[in-house]
Design an enzyme around this catalytic site. Structure first.
Site, PDB file in Angstrom:
ATOM      1  N   CYS A 199      -5.810   8.035   8.689  1.00  0.00           N
ATOM      2  CA  CYS A 199      -6.170   7.502   9.999  1.00  0.00           C
ATOM      3  C   CYS A 199      -5.861   8.540  11.070  1.00  0.00           C
ATOM      4  O   CYS A 199      -4.838   9.214  11.008  1.00  0.00           O
ATOM      5  CB  CYS A 199      -5.370   6.238  10.300  1.00  0.00           C
ATOM      6  SG  CYS A 199      -6.043   4.762   9.553  1.00  0.00           S
ATOM      7  N   ASP A 209       3.788   0.779  12.169  1.00  0.00           N
ATOM      8  CA  ASP A 209       2.605   0.128  11.589  1.00  0.00           C
ATOM      9  C   ASP A 209       2.429  -1.312  12.069  1.00  0.00           C
ATOM     10  O   ASP A 209       1.437  -1.962  11.713  1.00  0.00           O
ATOM     11  CB  ASP A 209       2.676   0.159  10.052  1.00  0.00           C
ATOM     12  CG  ASP A 209       2.433   1.560   9.503  1.00  0.00           C
ATOM     13  OD1 ASP A 209       2.012   2.441  10.266  1.00  0.00           O
ATOM     14  OD2 ASP A 209       2.671   1.770   8.288  1.00  0.00           O
ATOM     15  N   ARG A 255      -8.982  -0.179   4.090  1.00  0.00           N
ATOM     16  CA  ARG A 255      -8.046   0.825   3.556  1.00  0.00           C
ATOM     17  C   ARG A 255      -6.707   0.195   3.193  1.00  0.00           C
ATOM     18  O   ARG A 255      -5.992   0.725   2.345  1.00  0.00           O
ATOM     19  CB  ARG A 255      -7.749   1.899   4.617  1.00  0.00           C
ATOM     20  CG  ARG A 255      -8.941   2.688   5.049  1.00  0.00           C
ATOM     21  CD  ARG A 255      -8.491   3.723   6.032  1.00  0.00           C
ATOM     22  NE  ARG A 255      -7.712   4.705   5.288  1.00  0.00           N
ATOM     23  CZ  ARG A 255      -7.706   5.995   5.513  1.00  0.00           C
ATOM     24  NH1 ARG A 255      -8.430   6.464   6.501  1.00  0.00           N
ATOM     25  NH2 ARG A 255      -6.990   6.805   4.797  1.00  0.00           N
ATOM     26  N   ARG A 279      -0.027  14.577  12.936  1.00  0.00           N
ATOM     27  CA  ARG A 279       0.373  14.434  11.540  1.00  0.00           C
ATOM     28  C   ARG A 279       0.481  15.769  10.807  1.00  0.00           C
ATOM     29  O   ARG A 279      -0.212  16.012   9.817  1.00  0.00           O
ATOM     30  CB  ARG A 279      -0.581  13.485  10.804  1.00  0.00           C
ATOM     31  CG  ARG A 279      -0.715  12.162  11.485  1.00  0.00           C
ATOM     32  CD  ARG A 279      -1.423  11.129  10.670  1.00  0.00           C
ATOM     33  NE  ARG A 279      -0.509  10.393   9.810  1.00  0.00           N
ATOM     34  CZ  ARG A 279      -0.821   9.295   9.160  1.00  0.00           C
ATOM     35  NH1 ARG A 279      -2.032   8.815   9.250  1.00  0.00           N
ATOM     36  NH2 ARG A 279       0.052   8.683   8.401  1.00  0.00           N
ATOM     37  N   LYS A 283       0.843  -1.206   0.000  1.00  0.00           N
ATOM     38  CA  LYS A 283       0.000   0.000   0.000  1.00  0.00           C
ATOM     39  C   LYS A 283       0.873   1.249   0.000  1.00  0.00           C
ATOM     40  O   LYS A 283       0.643   2.174  -0.788  1.00  0.00           O
ATOM     41  CB  LYS A 283      -0.898  -0.002   1.249  1.00  0.00           C
ATOM     42  CG  LYS A 283      -1.566   1.319   1.543  1.00  0.00           C
ATOM     43  CD  LYS A 283      -2.469   1.236   2.745  1.00  0.00           C
ATOM     44  CE  LYS A 283      -1.886   1.696   4.050  1.00  0.00           C
ATOM     45  NZ  LYS A 283      -1.559   3.120   4.172  1.00  0.00           N
ATOM     46  N   ASN A 284       1.873   1.278   0.882  1.00  0.00           N
ATOM     47  CA  ASN A 284       2.668   2.504   1.037  1.00  0.00           C
ATOM     48  C   ASN A 284       3.643   2.737  -0.104  1.00  0.00           C
ATOM     49  O   ASN A 284       4.333   3.761  -0.136  1.00  0.00           O
ATOM     50  CB  ASN A 284       3.408   2.487   2.376  1.00  0.00           C
ATOM     51  CG  ASN A 284       2.459   2.712   3.535  1.00  0.00           C
ATOM     52  OD1 ASN A 284       1.279   3.017   3.329  1.00  0.00           O
ATOM     53  ND2 ASN A 284       2.946   2.552   4.748  1.00  0.00           N
TER      54      ASN A 284
HETATM   55  C1  UD1 Z   1       4.086   6.881   6.341  1.00  0.00           C
HETATM   56  C2  UD1 Z   1       3.223   5.669   6.106  1.00  0.00           C
HETATM   57  C3  UD1 Z   1       2.575   5.221   7.425  1.00  0.00           C
HETATM   58  C4  UD1 Z   1       3.648   5.011   8.478  1.00  0.00           C
HETATM   59  C5  UD1 Z   1       4.579   6.222   8.594  1.00  0.00           C
HETATM   60  C6  UD1 Z   1       5.764   5.988   9.518  1.00  0.00           C
HETATM   61  C7  UD1 Z   1       2.445   6.000   3.835  1.00  0.00           C
HETATM   62  C8  UD1 Z   1       1.297   6.268   2.936  1.00  0.00           C
HETATM   63  N1  UD1 Z   1       2.175   6.012   5.152  1.00  0.00           N
HETATM   64  O1  UD1 Z   1       3.238   7.928   6.820  1.00  0.00           O
HETATM   65  O2  UD1 Z   1       1.876   4.010   7.172  1.00  0.00           O
HETATM   66  O3  UD1 Z   1       3.038   4.784   9.729  1.00  0.00           O
HETATM   67  O4  UD1 Z   1       5.101   6.566   7.287  1.00  0.00           O
HETATM   68  O5  UD1 Z   1       6.494   4.899   9.105  1.00  0.00           O
HETATM   69  O6  UD1 Z   1       3.555   5.745   3.394  1.00  0.00           O
HETATM   70  N2  UD1 Z   1       5.891  14.699  10.690  1.00  0.00           N
HETATM   71  C9  UD1 Z   1       5.987  16.048  10.977  1.00  0.00           C
HETATM   72  N3  UD1 Z   1       5.918  16.935   9.947  1.00  0.00           N
HETATM   73  C10 UD1 Z   1       5.766  16.539   8.644  1.00  0.00           C
HETATM   74  C11 UD1 Z   1       5.682  15.169   8.353  1.00  0.00           C
HETATM   75  C12 UD1 Z   1       5.742  14.263   9.410  1.00  0.00           C
HETATM   76  O7  UD1 Z   1       6.118  16.447  12.125  1.00  0.00           O
HETATM   77  O8  UD1 Z   1       5.718  17.395   7.751  1.00  0.00           O
HETATM   78  C13 UD1 Z   1       5.921  13.733  11.798  1.00  0.00           C
HETATM   79  C14 UD1 Z   1       4.599  12.986  11.935  1.00  0.00           C
HETATM   80  O9  UD1 Z   1       3.676  13.702  12.696  1.00  0.00           O
HETATM   81  C15 UD1 Z   1       5.025  11.715  12.608  1.00  0.00           C
HETATM   82  C16 UD1 Z   1       6.401  11.448  12.017  1.00  0.00           C
HETATM   83  O10 UD1 Z   1       6.852  12.704  11.492  1.00  0.00           O
HETATM   84  O11 UD1 Z   1       5.165  11.922  13.985  1.00  0.00           O
HETATM   85  C17 UD1 Z   1       6.426  10.384  10.955  1.00  0.00           C
HETATM   86  O12 UD1 Z   1       5.634  10.770   9.876  1.00  0.00           O
HETATM   87  P1  UD1 Z   1       5.948  10.348   8.377  1.00  0.00           P
HETATM   88  O13 UD1 Z   1       7.210   9.535   8.312  1.00  0.00           O
HETATM   89  O14 UD1 Z   1       5.858  11.564   7.545  1.00  0.00           O
HETATM   90  O15 UD1 Z   1       4.725   9.387   8.074  1.00  0.00           O
HETATM   91  P2  UD1 Z   1       3.735   9.430   6.849  1.00  0.00           P
HETATM   92  O16 UD1 Z   1       4.489   9.709   5.599  1.00  0.00           O
HETATM   93  O17 UD1 Z   1       2.549  10.242   7.195  1.00  0.00           O
END
Ligand code: UD1
Length: 418
Positions: A116, A305, A397, A121, A22-23
């Site tokens: 979710c 995850d 999802r 986030r 998915k990711n």
């Molecule tokens: C992706 C995955 C999700 C997984 C996560 C961490 C996809 C579609 N989803 O989510 O399944 O749980 O990686 O492995 O690939 N953060 C900030 N600012 C930002 C972006 C992120 O503070 O601009 C923080 C987030 O709040 C969180 C952490 O960084 O605490 C990790 O987020 P991130 O690695 O960006 O996860 P996703 O890309 O949302």
């Protein structure tokens, strides 16, 4: 609305193949509009996050066709650069579209993304990185408006190795003028898959899978037919299911080193694990022992995850476990549901303290997010008696056929319309 009815206590045996990740598929779909030529993504999992992303692409004017599990995107006629707020709120990955829309149209607009509800986030890392590439950003009425005359390569340092921000930078920098270097990049295998996909389209990207990624902007990108990597989180979910239920299963399609610390932790529990290329075999017999501590970390650490599923496992092991969730703030919403089945877990902020009980019992429980929902299913598979798991939309999802796959392994699980 559907529910699962699960009669627990069956051991699991057999072989299953993981679906495509998915990711990985979600950013690849976002990348499909980087070219006006046709892009086919093979063996796409039919999950609601994918159909939602396809809907976003259609809204932009792309022609998206599903042919069985293959999805073909023809965005030659795409002209829209704004994603409606209803779709953006359905799916967090809609934020990837900012990078690819900017590359394609030099303009992009979307509402604050959804997904979710597992914590705050924020997307500050995404937006700051886009600014470094020359994008001007305005935010009003719940919308983010991005525009640039041209994208220009830059050095970008990420304070935190965000998966989504790293992917967004690749999508925005791939055709930018000059060279972009990302320091502190996320190292998840899905980023390597995105690099491979983009390079096959004609991009010049190197270093994915390490802290430093270098992107040399190219003039044009062409069409492609691509088979994405398999879903390591789905694979990990089945491995943990077997650990909880007992038995012996083999999961095909995922290499052991993609699962971060999971296999090490399962061995610590007392499972026998055998890895050969992209096949992982697990055997689980007798009562397992709790892990002393599981702490979620960016790759190659323990994946957030799989945190909920690992907590479900520890809840029926001998001893106590400390679970520490470092990535998302509210990722223990499944715990009160697990407690309805007899689990003994105390949550305090980012820590969950688990006292293993001999066994869980059947109960009626409700999914609160994707992976928390999976944890409830696994707990019900190992519990004594019948459980029902409600609100399967969360599971849909991310898992294309959770009950079918588990049934193939010998689980008593039925999907019932209510
Ligand atoms: C992706 C995955 C999700 C997984 C996560 C961490 C996809 C579609 N989803 O989510 O399944 O749980 O990686 O492995 O690939 N953060 C900030 N600012 C930002 C972006 C992120 O503070 O601009 C923080 C987030 O709040 C969180 C952490 O960084 O605490 C990790 O987020 P991130 O690695 O960006 O996860 P996703 O890309 O949302």
């Amino acid at each position: 609305m559907d529910k699962f009815v699960i009669d627990g206590g069956r051991r699991l045996f057999g072989t299953i193949r993981a679906q495509s990740a998915k990711n990985s598929v979600l950013p690849l779909l976002a990348a499909s509009i980087l070219t006006e030529q046709r892009v086919t993504i093979c063996e796409t999992p039919i999950i609601s996050d994918v159909t939602c992303m396809a809907q976003i692409l259609r809204e932009l004017g792309a022609n998206v066709q599903f042919n069985g599990e293959n999805v073909t995107i023809d965005s030659a006629d795409a002209s829209e650069h704004r994603i409606s707020s209803a779709l953006t709120k359905e799916l967090r990955s809609s934020v990837f579209m900012l990078g690819s829309l900017l590359t394609r149209f030099h303009r992009a607009a979307c509402a604050y993304p959804g997904g979710c509800d597992i914590g705050l986030r924020p997307i500050d890392l995404h937006l700051n990185a886009l600014k470094r590439l020359g994008v001007e950003i305005e935010e009003h009425d719940g919308y983010i408006y991005c525009a640039c005359d041209r994208l220009t390569g830059a050095e970008i340092v990420l304070d935190f190795p965000s998966v989504g921000a790293t992917e967004n930078i690749l999508l925005a920098a791939v055709k930018a003028q000059g060279r972009t270097v990302i320091e502190g990049a996320a190292k998840e295998p899905e980023i390597v898959d995105l690099q491979n996909f983009l390079n096959r389209m004609g991009a010049k990207i190197a270093g994915a899978g390490t802290d430093t990624i270098e992107i040399e902007g190219v003039e044009r990108l062409g069409g492609i037919e691509y088979r994405p990597m398999k879903d390591r989180i789905e694979a990990g979910t089945y491995l943990i299911a077997c650990a909880i239920c007992g038995g012996e299963i083999e999961v095909e399609g995922v290499r052991g080193d993609c699962l971060g610390l999971l296999l090490h932790k399962l061995r610590e529990n007392g499972c026998k694990i055998h890895v050969k290329n992209d096949r992982i075999r697990i055997a689980s017999y007798g009562r397992l022992k709790c892990n002393r501590k599981i702490e979620t970390m960016p790759f190659p650490g323990f994946p957030t995850d799989l945190q909920a599923q690992a907590t479900a496992l520890n809840s029926v092991c001998e001893g106590c476990a400390l679970i520490v969730e470092n990535l998302f703030e509210t990722r223990y919403k499944y715990v009160p549901e697990l407690k309805k089945m007899g689990a003994d877990i105390e949550v305090n902020g980012r820590n969950a303290f688990v006292r293993g009980v001999k066994s869980l019992h059947g109960a009626s429980v409700t999914c609160c997010d994707l992976r928390g929902g999976a944890a409830l299913v696994l707990a019900a598979l190992g519990a004594e008696g019948v459980s029902e798991v409600l609100d399967l939309a969360y599971l849909d999802r991310g898992y294309s056929d959770l009950s079918g796959q588990l049934k193939n392994l010998g689980a008593e699980i039925k999907r019932v319309r209510i």
